[in-house]
Design an enzyme around this catalytic site. Structure first.
Site, PDB file in Angstrom:
ATOM      1  N   LYS A  37       0.849  -1.203   0.000  1.00 34.15           N
ATOM      2  CA  LYS A  37       0.000   0.000   0.000  1.00 34.15           C
ATOM      3  C   LYS A  37       0.882   1.249   0.000  1.00 34.15           C
ATOM      4  CE  LYS A  37      -0.245  -0.324   4.981  1.00 34.15           C
ATOM      5  NZ  LYS A  37      -0.842  -1.067   6.085  1.00 34.15           N
ATOM      6  N   ARG A 132      -9.833  -0.551  15.619  1.00 36.82           N
ATOM      7  CA  ARG A 132      -9.891   0.293  14.436  1.00 36.82           C
ATOM      8  C   ARG A 132     -10.917  -0.365  13.521  1.00 36.82           C
ATOM      9  NH1 ARG A 132      -4.286   1.219  11.342  1.00 36.82           N
ATOM     10  NH2 ARG A 132      -4.782  -0.917  10.807  1.00 36.82           N
ATOM     11  N   TYR A 256      16.326  29.741   7.716  1.00 30.45           N
ATOM     12  CA  TYR A 256      15.107  30.445   8.116  1.00 30.45           C
ATOM     13  C   TYR A 256      14.991  30.533   9.629  1.00 30.45           C
ATOM     14  CZ  TYR A 256      13.153  30.193   3.403  1.00 30.45           C
ATOM     15  OH  TYR A 256      12.921  30.345   2.075  1.00 30.45           O
ATOM     16  N   MET A 304      12.527  24.171   1.620  1.00 31.44           N
ATOM     17  CA  MET A 304      11.738  23.376   0.674  1.00 31.44           C
ATOM     18  C   MET A 304      12.632  22.540  -0.255  1.00 31.44           C
ATOM     19  SD  MET A 304       8.917  24.647  -2.087  1.00 31.44           S
ATOM     20  CE  MET A 304       7.813  25.380  -0.904  1.00 31.44           C
TER      21      MET A 304
HETATM   22  C1  LIG Z   1       0.065  -2.085   6.631  1.00 31.49           C
HETATM   23  C2  LIG Z   1      -0.465  -3.381   7.074  1.00 31.49           C
HETATM   24  C3  LIG Z   1       0.390  -4.468   7.325  1.00 31.49           C
HETATM   25  C4  LIG Z   1       1.901  -4.370   7.283  1.00 31.49           C
HETATM   26  O1  LIG Z   1       2.377  -3.773   8.472  1.00 31.49           O
HETATM   27  P1  LIG Z   1       3.948  -3.579   8.712  1.00 31.49           P
HETATM   28  O2  LIG Z   1       4.049  -3.080  10.095  1.00 31.49           O
HETATM   29  O3  LIG Z   1       4.400  -2.575   7.695  1.00 31.49           O
HETATM   30  O4  LIG Z   1       4.569  -4.903   8.498  1.00 31.49           O
HETATM   31  C5  LIG Z   1      -0.187  -5.689   7.631  1.00 31.49           C
HETATM   32  N1  LIG Z   1      -1.528  -5.825   7.700  1.00 31.49           N
HETATM   33  C6  LIG Z   1      -2.374  -4.796   7.482  1.00 31.49           C
HETATM   34  C7  LIG Z   1      -3.843  -5.008   7.580  1.00 31.49           C
HETATM   35  C8  LIG Z   1      -1.880  -3.546   7.170  1.00 31.49           C
HETATM   36  O5  LIG Z   1      -2.722  -2.526   6.955  1.00 31.49           O
END
Ligand SMILES: *Cc1c(COP(=O)(O)O)cnc(C)c1O
Length: 362
Positions: A37, A132, A256, A304
């Site tokens: 992702k 969650r 800055y 930047m």
């Molecule tokens: C992002 C995610 C993972 C991977 O987690 P890591 O800590 O990056 O290994 C596994 N399962 C789900 C459902 C996730 O959203």
């Protein structure tokens, strides 16, 4: 010819492959869902998918990512980790043969419309303590009932997600036990382990492990000695070049806000990287930058497009055009993240699109 600013993110395909092999060594009996992702944690989703083709499935967050992967010819299983966001995604998921998480009853309402000739692969997600996404543990029977009423054929997996696999053993093992209890009702393939749990809890590997951050060679939050024992390789080297050198006197303020002042005559290097590239603006003075095989400290505020680095100790050798590594070689993304009060995950995801990703095999 395309001309770029000197900043580049080198993506090492061999490191990605190596890190997947480490997952296989740690969890030899489990299938591996490579989590790609957020544009492959900033590395480029398509290239990461190609490099990790030895995995058993990919995990993504959104259906557009999944469809793009399918359209590129990828045949692997692809799992939508957050499930469907709307009913309109259901026919798309079916047409593109995408697995998806089902974590709430409104998603069952959508599935009720499917006919007996249709087939879906579901990952029922239970909330074992993260609070969650996921069905409550008290809803096991209700979920089983909804499942049994579907007209379509559904291949079922069970999953959950750890909230403290890097910090709290008792809580983690309780979450695991909850998932095993849920399985008494469903008896399906199970998945709960993210990178931290893959490294720390073999008993949590179950049927499918879901490595994310470890594939990219960064820390999942475990103490350094534990992470080092696994020998992961960083897949991204963020680097740029020295574009200016300048001596300033003791007492001169730099950057800055003038928040940093030279305590002695100081040689400053300007390096062409800034928050516009995803280098964190809140990196404090002293954050290490790797130049000439040495860690030298950031001085003054991140701009930047530029940072200033105190290279006084390199005064005899440093030249305009010399390479400066922000992370991935000499300095880890986790070191930089720690200085900034964040985690490597965020820094990797935040490398902006204007930074060219240059992939190398080695
Ligand atoms: C992002 C995610 C993972 C991977 O987690 P890591 O800590 O990056 O290994 C596994 N399962 C789900 C459902 C996730 O959203």
């Amino acid at each position: 010819m395309t001309l770029y600013r000197p900043v580049q993110a080198i993506i090492k395909l061999a490191a990605l492959k190596h890190n997947l092999q480490q997952v296989r060594k740690l969890a030899p009996k489990s299938k591996a869902m490579a989590v790609i992702k957020a544009n492959g944690y900033g590395h480029g989703i398509q290239r990461v998918a190609n490099a990790l083709s030895a995995c058993d499935a990919y995990g993504v967050a959104s259906i557009d990512e999944a469809i793009a992967l399918r359209q590129s010819g990828l045949l692997h299983r692809i799992v939508l980790l957050e499930g469907l966001f709307s009913e309109a995604e259901l026919p798309l998921a079916i047409n593109h043969r995408l697995d998806f998480v089902v974590h709430a009853f409104h998603q069952f309402d959508w599935l009720d419309s499917l006919s007996g000739t249709q087939h879906v692969t579901l990952w029922l997600k239970f909330d074992t303590g993260m609070h969650r996404l996921g069905f409550d543990l008290s809803d096991v029977d209700k979920v089983a009932k909804r499942l049994s009423k579907l007209k379509c054929t559904a291949q079922v997996h069970l999953m959950s997600h750890f909230s403290c696999a890097d910090t709290d053993e008792a809580y983690t093992l309780t979450q695991l036990q909850h998932l095993l209890d849920v399985d008494k009702t469903f008896q399906a393939p199970k998945s709960i382990a993210n990178s931290a749990a893959i490294q720390r809890y073999p008993q949590a590997h179950l049927d499918w492990v879901r490595p994310g951050i470890m594939l990219y060679g960064a820390s999942a939050g475990l103490p350094e000695f534990e992470a080092e024992s696994i020998a992961l390789k960083p897949a991204m080297v963020l680097k740029s070049k020295v574009t200016s050198l300048k001596w300033v006197e003791a007492g001169e303020a730099v950057g800055y806000g003038g928040i940093w002042q030279a305590e002695k005559p100081t040689l400053l290097a300007v390096v062409a990287v800034g928050y516009g590239d995803g280098y964190p603006r809140h990196a404090p003075a002293g954050t290490p930058v790797w130049i000439h095989h040495r860690k030298v400290p950031l001085a003054g505020r991140v701009s930047m497009d530029m940072i200033t680095v105190d290279v006084t100790e390199l005064a005899d050798d440093i030249r305009i055009g010399d390479e400066a590594v922000l992370w991935g070689e000499g300095v880890t993304v986790d070191e930089v993240a720690e200085k900034c009060g964040t985690i490597g995950y965020e820094l990797l995801c935040q490398v902006t699109p204007r930074v060219p990703r240059i992939e190398i095999e080695e």
